[in-house]
Structure formats: C-alpha cells, structure tokens
Design a protein around this motif. Structure first.
Motif, PDB file in Angstrom:
ATOM      1  N   GLY A  21       0.930  -1.182   0.126  1.00 40.31           N
ATOM      2  CA  GLY A  21       0.065   0.009  -0.134  1.00 40.31           C
ATOM      3  C   GLY A  21       0.882   1.283   0.028  1.00 40.31           C
ATOM      4  O   GLY A  21       0.665   2.239  -0.873  1.00 40.31           O
ATOM      5  N   VAL A  22       1.767   1.413   0.862  1.00 43.03           N
ATOM      6  CA  VAL A  22       3.037   2.520   0.763  1.00 43.03           C
ATOM      7  C   VAL A  22       3.479   2.415  -0.240  1.00 43.03           C
ATOM      8  O   VAL A  22       3.745   3.678  -0.780  1.00 43.03           O
ATOM      9  N   ALA A  23       3.791   1.692  -1.216  1.00 44.23           N
ATOM     10  CA  ALA A  23       4.627   1.450  -2.572  1.00 44.23           C
ATOM     11  C   ALA A  23       3.681   2.291  -3.510  1.00 44.23           C
ATOM     12  O   ALA A  23       3.888   3.168  -4.324  1.00 44.23           O
ATOM     13  N   LEU A  24       2.060   1.848  -3.545  1.00 41.04           N
ATOM     14  CA  LEU A  24       1.441   2.377  -4.404  1.00 41.04           C
ATOM     15  C   LEU A  24       0.945   3.988  -4.213  1.00 41.04           C
ATOM     16  O   LEU A  24       0.953   4.671  -4.997  1.00 41.04           O
ATOM     17  N   GLY A  25       0.995   4.319  -2.717  1.00 44.25           N
ATOM     18  CA  GLY A  25       0.821   5.743  -2.394  1.00 44.25           C
ATOM     19  C   GLY A  25       2.165   6.417  -3.036  1.00 44.25           C
ATOM     20  O   GLY A  25       1.930   7.579  -3.188  1.00 44.25           O
ATOM     21  N   CYS A  26       3.356   5.651  -2.781  1.00 37.81           N
ATOM     22  CA  CYS A  26       4.457   6.665  -3.138  1.00 37.81           C
ATOM     23  C   CYS A  26       4.440   7.011  -4.636  1.00 37.81           C
ATOM     24  O   CYS A  26       5.127   7.916  -5.147  1.00 37.81           O
ATOM     25  N   ILE A  27       3.800   5.880  -5.303  1.00 36.91           N
ATOM     26  CA  ILE A  27       3.871   6.290  -6.812  1.00 36.91           C
ATOM     27  C   ILE A  27       3.202   7.714  -7.123  1.00 36.91           C
ATOM     28  O   ILE A  27       3.581   8.336  -8.054  1.00 36.91           O
ATOM     29  N   ASN A  28       2.078   7.635  -6.545  1.00 36.62           N
ATOM     30  CA  ASN A  28       1.212   8.916  -6.425  1.00 36.62           C
ATOM     31  C   ASN A  28       2.146  10.207  -6.137  1.00 36.62           C
ATOM     32  O   ASN A  28       2.152  11.284  -6.822  1.00 36.62           O
TER      33      ASN A  28
END
Length: 333
Positions: A102-109
């Motif tokens: 989840g953090v990884a996908l948030g960091c993509i944003n």
C-alpha cells in the motif's frame, strides 16, 4: 463556550444532523433503532473509516486522491497471492505485506505529483485507471476464494443475544479501524510532522520558505493513505471471506464525500479525525436507512452526488457566514 462551538462547529452540526436522521429513521422503520443494526452499521463502516482517515491526511496536505480504493483492491489481490506462495502466514505477516504494498502504491502517486509536478487529482485519475486496468488484465476478473484460515475466520469481540434470537456482534474490523483512527489522530495532532502537514496544506509557499520539506510532506501524506488502503483491503478480504478484484471499485466518491462533509477542506490545511468519522457515519446511516426503507440504491448515489456538491460549495465558506450568531459583536466606535 462560544469559542468551543466555533472551533467544533462542523462536528456539532454533523452530530445534530445524525441525531435528526436517526430519530426519523427510528419512526420510518422498526429495524433501524436496534442494537443489531447499530453493530452491523459499525462493522460495515470500518473499511470506509480506515479509507477516510487515510484520505484525511492527504486532504490536510492540500492534495486529493481518488485511486485509494483501487489501490486497496490491488493490494488485496497481491497479498492473497503472496500468502498463498508462502503457505498461509498470519495476521502480522498479512499486515506487513499489505502495508508495504500500500505504501509503495501511495508513493507512486507522490512521485508523480512531486517529481513530475502533476496536479494530484490528474495524477490519481491516471493511477486509478492504470491500477484497475492492470488488476483486471492480469486477473481476468477472477476472484480468490482459497484464503488462509486465519483470514477467513470471524473474530467476535463482543456479542449479545437479542430478544428475537439473533445476535448483535462487534467483530475484528472494528478493532483494526479503532487502531487506524488512533494512529492517524496521533500523527496529525501529536507530532511535528502533523503540524507541518497542516502548515503545508494551508500555505505551501509559506511552508517552503519556513524550511518544511515539501517532497517529504507529499510522500508522507500519500504513503499514509497507501498504508491505510492496504490495511483496509486486508480487512475487506477478512470481512467478505474472499478477494473480488472490483469489490472496492466505486467507494472512492462515497469516502471523499464523507471526509469533505466532515470538515476537511479541499484546499488543504483543515480537517479533524472526529469530523471525518462523523462524515462517514452520516453517509453510512443514510445508506442504511434507505436500504431498510426499501428505497432504490440509485437514490443513494444521487444523495452522495448532492453531498459532494454541497461540501465543495461550502468548503471555502467560513462558518461565521453560515452561522451569523457566532460572529463576535463589534463594539461601535
């Protein structure tokens, strides 16, 4: 007293509206004002509240994200797949996997917004479609039913038998939701990072001149929402006892409406955890009441749209303009 009312006007107004709606629904249907329905409402609202406190942090920081529900679906599916590869795991392993993803996908944003200077709503509309398209392409829309026993076993925290023989229960998702709520409250009200998020959302240029790391604020805000999305995805899998790729698709607007209704300003720099929770409960109670009354679910979508429109219209309007009696009286010269 006046200062307290002014500073908590949104929360008090929401409490009053919720009370009025509950009184109306208790007369409109005999099933609404029961302990079983109240507990069911709390259990089913847990995932949305976890989403909402994550989104609150992004809104406070002046951003907006509509990809979190789809991100949760991706995390949910990937976590279930990884758990199958490693032989099952447990709750701790599940939360670690879901949280990291989840953090990884948030960091993509955050990378798209900060690194490439893309407006947050444009960036998250893009990732919304990319995440969902990739998920449906690689999964073919096929659900996962073979989940570990620890994930599908219902955990009842409190139960009480009702007069009609049914049981009113509070389950594990409520506890997980409470932990997420407390963690978010602590982040934004009890840490220097929280104060910096408010300052950045309220005045980005002023925060930059004051020495606040703008990139860090973006990654913290969207990373936190990603973490909450990952946790919410795992909780949804536990509640539904299956992983459906499009199960969370469409929740983003309901949650956004609830958080903005709870007092979070779309321009950033404003919002509270209590208001956020009350906003979600107001939307959930409205939906629950309409369902019990047999009203078409399409009517609820219409109401959510009206809530978003009203919330956006009023988000930049000071409460003093809405409630003139709260204005300080000027002493005539």
């Amino acid at each position: 007293m006046r200062r307290f009312v002014r500073s908590h006007a949104t929360e008090l107004a929401l409490l009053a509206v919720i009370a009025v709606i509950c009184v109306f629904l208790s007369f409109a249907t005999d099933r609404f004002f029961t302990l079983g329905n109240a507990f069911d409402l709390l259990n089913t609202s847990s995932v949305n509240i976890i989403f909402a406190v994550g989104l609150l942090v992004v809104l406070i920081a002046g951003g907006i994200d509509i990809s979190f529900a789809v991100a949760a679906s991706v995390v949910q599916y990937l976590t279930a797949t990884v758990l199958g590869w490693i032989g099952g795991g447990n709750w701790i392993v599940g939360f670690i996997i879901a949280g990291v993803l989840g953090v990884a996908l948030g960091c993509i944003n955050a990378l798209l917004i900060h690194g490439f200077r893309i407006i947050s709503i444009v960036a998250t509309i893009s990732t919304f479609n990319i995440f969902f398209g990739l998920l449906m392409f690689f999964t073919g829309g096929v659900s996962i039913y073979n989940l570990p026993d620890w994930l599908t076993t219902r955990v009842v925290l409190f139960e009480r038998e009702m007069a009609d023989g049914t049981w009113a229960e509070i389950t594990l998702p409520v506890l997980i939701m409470a932990i997420c709520v407390f963690a978010t409250w602590a982040l934004i009200t009890r840490t220097t990072t929280g104060r910096q998020l408010y300052a950045f959302g309220d005045n980005p240029e002023g925060a930059r001149r004051f020495g606040i790391n703008i990139g860090a604020m973006q990654f913290i805000a969207f990373g936190w929402l990603g973490l909450m999305a990952g946790i919410a995805g795992l909780v949804q899998a536990h509640y539904a006892q299956e992983v459906v790729p499009n199960a969370l698709y469409g929740r983003e607007l309901d949650v956004l409406a609830a958080v903005v209704l709870g007092g979070a300003r779309l321009g950033g720099g404003k919002g509270s955890v209590l208001g956020c929770i009350l906003g979600v409960l107001l939307v959930s109670i409205t939906q629950n009441g309409l369902n019990l009354m047999g009203v078409s679910p399409f009517a609820f979508k219409m109401i959510v749209g009206a809530i978003i429109l009203a919330a956006i219209t009023l988000s930049n309007t000071s409460i003093e303009r809405l409630l003139p009696f709260l204005k300080s009286r000027r002493v005539p010269s």
